[in-house]
Design a protein around this motif. Structure first.
Motif, short mmCIF file in Angstrom:
data_model
loop_
_atom_site.label_atom_id
_atom_site.label_comp_id
_atom_site.label_asym_id
_atom_site.label_seq_id
_atom_site.Cartn_x
_atom_site.Cartn_y
_atom_site.Cartn_z
N SER A 51 0.83 -1.21 0.00
CA SER A 51 0.00 0.00 0.00
C SER A 51 0.86 1.26 0.00
O SER A 51 0.60 2.21 -0.75
CB SER A 51 -0.92 -0.02 1.23
OG SER A 51 -1.68 1.17 1.31
N ASN A 52 1.90 1.26 0.80
CA ASN A 52 2.80 2.41 0.89
C ASN A 52 3.51 2.64 -0.44
O ASN A 52 3.67 3.79 -0.90
CB ASN A 52 3.81 2.19 2.01
CG ASN A 52 4.62 3.43 2.31
OD1 ASN A 52 4.09 4.53 2.38
ND2 ASN A 52 5.93 3.25 2.49
N GLN A 53 3.94 1.57 -1.09
CA GLN A 53 4.64 1.72 -2.37
C GLN A 53 3.70 2.24 -3.45
O GLN A 53 4.09 3.10 -4.26
CB GLN A 53 5.27 0.38 -2.78
CG GLN A 53 6.46 0.02 -1.91
CD GLN A 53 7.04 -1.34 -2.23
OE1 GLN A 53 6.47 -2.12 -2.99
NE2 GLN A 53 8.18 -1.65 -1.63
N VAL A 54 2.47 1.77 -3.46
CA VAL A 54 1.50 2.26 -4.44
C VAL A 54 1.27 3.75 -4.26
O VAL A 54 1.30 4.53 -5.23
CB VAL A 54 0.16 1.49 -4.33
CG1 VAL A 54 -0.92 2.18 -5.16
CG2 VAL A 54 0.33 0.05 -4.78
N LEU A 74 4.32 5.77 -5.40
CA LEU A 74 4.47 5.77 -6.86
C LEU A 74 3.43 6.67 -7.52
O LEU A 74 3.73 7.35 -8.51
CB LEU A 74 4.34 4.34 -7.40
CG LEU A 74 5.56 3.43 -7.15
CD1 LEU A 74 5.21 1.98 -7.49
CD2 LEU A 74 6.75 3.89 -7.99
N ILE A 75 2.23 6.69 -6.98
CA ILE A 75 1.20 7.58 -7.52
C ILE A 75 1.66 9.03 -7.45
O ILE A 75 1.47 9.81 -8.39
CB ILE A 75 -0.13 7.40 -6.76
CG1 ILE A 75 -0.77 6.05 -7.10
CG2 ILE A 75 -1.11 8.53 -7.09
CD1 ILE A 75 -1.97 5.71 -6.25
N GLN A 100 1.72 6.54 -14.08
CA GLN A 100 1.94 5.42 -15.00
C GLN A 100 2.73 4.30 -14.32
O GLN A 100 2.42 3.12 -14.46
CB GLN A 100 2.70 5.88 -16.25
CG GLN A 100 2.93 4.74 -17.25
CD GLN A 100 3.98 5.08 -18.29
OE1 GLN A 100 5.05 5.57 -17.98
NE2 GLN A 100 3.64 4.80 -19.54
N MET A 101 3.75 4.69 -13.55
CA MET A 101 4.52 3.69 -12.82
C MET A 101 3.64 2.98 -11.80
O MET A 101 3.76 1.77 -11.58
CB MET A 101 5.71 4.34 -12.13
CG MET A 101 6.79 4.81 -13.09
SD MET A 101 8.09 5.75 -12.25
CE MET A 101 8.79 4.49 -11.17
N ALA A 102 2.74 3.72 -11.16
CA ALA A 102 1.84 3.10 -10.19
C ALA A 102 0.91 2.10 -10.87
O ALA A 102 0.65 1.02 -10.34
CB ALA A 102 1.02 4.18 -9.49
N ARG A 103 0.43 2.45 -12.07
CA ARG A 103 -0.44 1.52 -12.81
C ARG A 103 0.31 0.24 -13.16
O ARG A 103 -0.21 -0.88 -13.03
CB ARG A 103 -0.99 2.18 -14.07
CG ARG A 103 -2.09 3.21 -13.81
CD ARG A 103 -2.81 3.59 -15.09
NE ARG A 103 -1.92 4.29 -16.02
CZ ARG A 103 -1.73 5.61 -16.03
NH1 ARG A 103 -2.35 6.37 -15.13
NH2 ARG A 103 -0.92 6.17 -16.91
N PRO A 126 -8.41 1.95 -8.27
CA PRO A 126 -7.87 2.95 -9.19
C PRO A 126 -7.00 3.93 -8.43
O PRO A 126 -7.24 4.19 -7.24
CB PRO A 126 -9.11 3.63 -9.77
CG PRO A 126 -10.17 3.43 -8.73
CD PRO A 126 -9.87 2.07 -8.10
N PRO A 127 -5.97 4.48 -9.08
CA PRO A 127 -5.12 5.47 -8.40
C PRO A 127 -5.94 6.64 -7.88
O PRO A 127 -6.85 7.12 -8.55
CB PRO A 127 -4.14 5.92 -9.49
CG PRO A 127 -4.15 4.80 -10.49
CD PRO A 127 -5.52 4.23 -10.46
#
Length: 289
Positions: A239-242, A245-246, A251-254, A287-288
């Protein structure tokens, strides 16, 4: 000695041409590239053959290697069909990973085949040493595949046979392991850059773990090689990494999320609990924000 003409002697064509020339298997007869200068450079690398400015100026040959871009193969085959070469006993083959031998149907009654070396031809000089030991996916007419199987065996390659109808799925497998791996390394470097780690240091950091991971996968298989937060069911870390990245690059998060879902499916074939898998799927499917 049987003769070989090469159309589109780029990285792959130059490598095969030189290896076959050095092995004495083929007499490299002529080379046709987009420009005469490029053809001459290929001829110098191969050490044999003659650069021809046009398709029409190429002499008749026993074998024709078509190593141009996939989008040009059908049109090129149509042009070749107007020559006297498409007769029984001649072998035409292309090295596309995505197209089957059927792209050369118009050249019958000659024998046709597709022969795709599972190898990255980024540097022909390196490929001269690294291609032996690689596999070549071969399909097409019996006479062509038998002859080409022997030709690739002679330069140290292994042969796998596939059906023409499965060529696209076969190539997708190669894309995942080769092209997507390269893209994953780029995504990793972008994430390190966002963390303030310069490219040289990041590459040095990555090399041991990427190479070891590749070795693990080849010897242990993906199920036993998977490590990291998803394999452990570490929801907080994921969760923290997502979220981070957002904030840096959606795009990297997706990419992280989509690959994470595939990672969960793989982890479920190991010790990941059903409860952890369900919670990870919910998180990675969001979704982000």
């Amino acid at each position: 000695m049987q003769t070989l003409n090469i159309i589109g002697a780029g990285q792959l064509g130059k490598t095969l041409g030189r290896l076959w020339h050095q092995s004495g298997l083929f007499r490299i007869q002529s080379i046709h590239n987009r420009t005469l200068r490029s053809g001459q450079a290929a001829r110098e690398f191969i050490g044999a053959g003659q650069a021809c400015p046009t398709l029409q100026s190429m002499p008749v040959a026993d074998y024709w290697l078509i190593a141009c871009q996939d989008s040009e193969i059908s049109a090129l085959a149509k042009r070749l069909s107007k020559r006297p070469d498409n007769r029984e006993g001649t072998v035409f083959f292309h090295c596309s990973g995505a197209l089957s031998s059927e792209a050369l149907d118009i050249l019958r009654p000659a024998s046709i085949a597709s022969a795709h070396p599972v190898h990255s031809f980024a540097d022909p000089l390196r490929s001269l040493d690294s291609l032996p030991g690689s596999s070549v996916a071969l399909e097409g007419d019996g006479p062509a595949t038998r002859a080409l199987g022997g030709a690739f065996n002679a330069i140290g390659c292994e042969i796998i046979t596939i059906e023409a109808r499965h060529k696209s799925l076969y190539h997708a497998g190669s894309v995942f392991a080769c092209n997507y791996l390269t893209t994953l390394v780029d995504l990793s470097l972008r994430s390190f850059a966002a963390a303030g780690i310069e490219r040289g240091s990041a590459l040095k950091l990555l090399a041991p773990i990427v190479l070891q991971t590749a070795r693990n996968n080849m010897t242990l298989g993906p199920e036993k090689s998977l490590t990291g937060p998803i394999a452990r069911g570490d929801l907080d870390t994921v969760s923290n990494q997502v979220e981070n990245l957002i904030s840096v690059d959606p795009q990297m998060a997706r990419c992280y999320r989509h690959l994470g879902l595939a990672c969960v499916a793989l982890a479920q074939r190991g010790p990941l609990s059903e409860k952890s898998a369900t919670r990870l799927i919910e998180l990675l499917s969001e979704p982000p924000r």
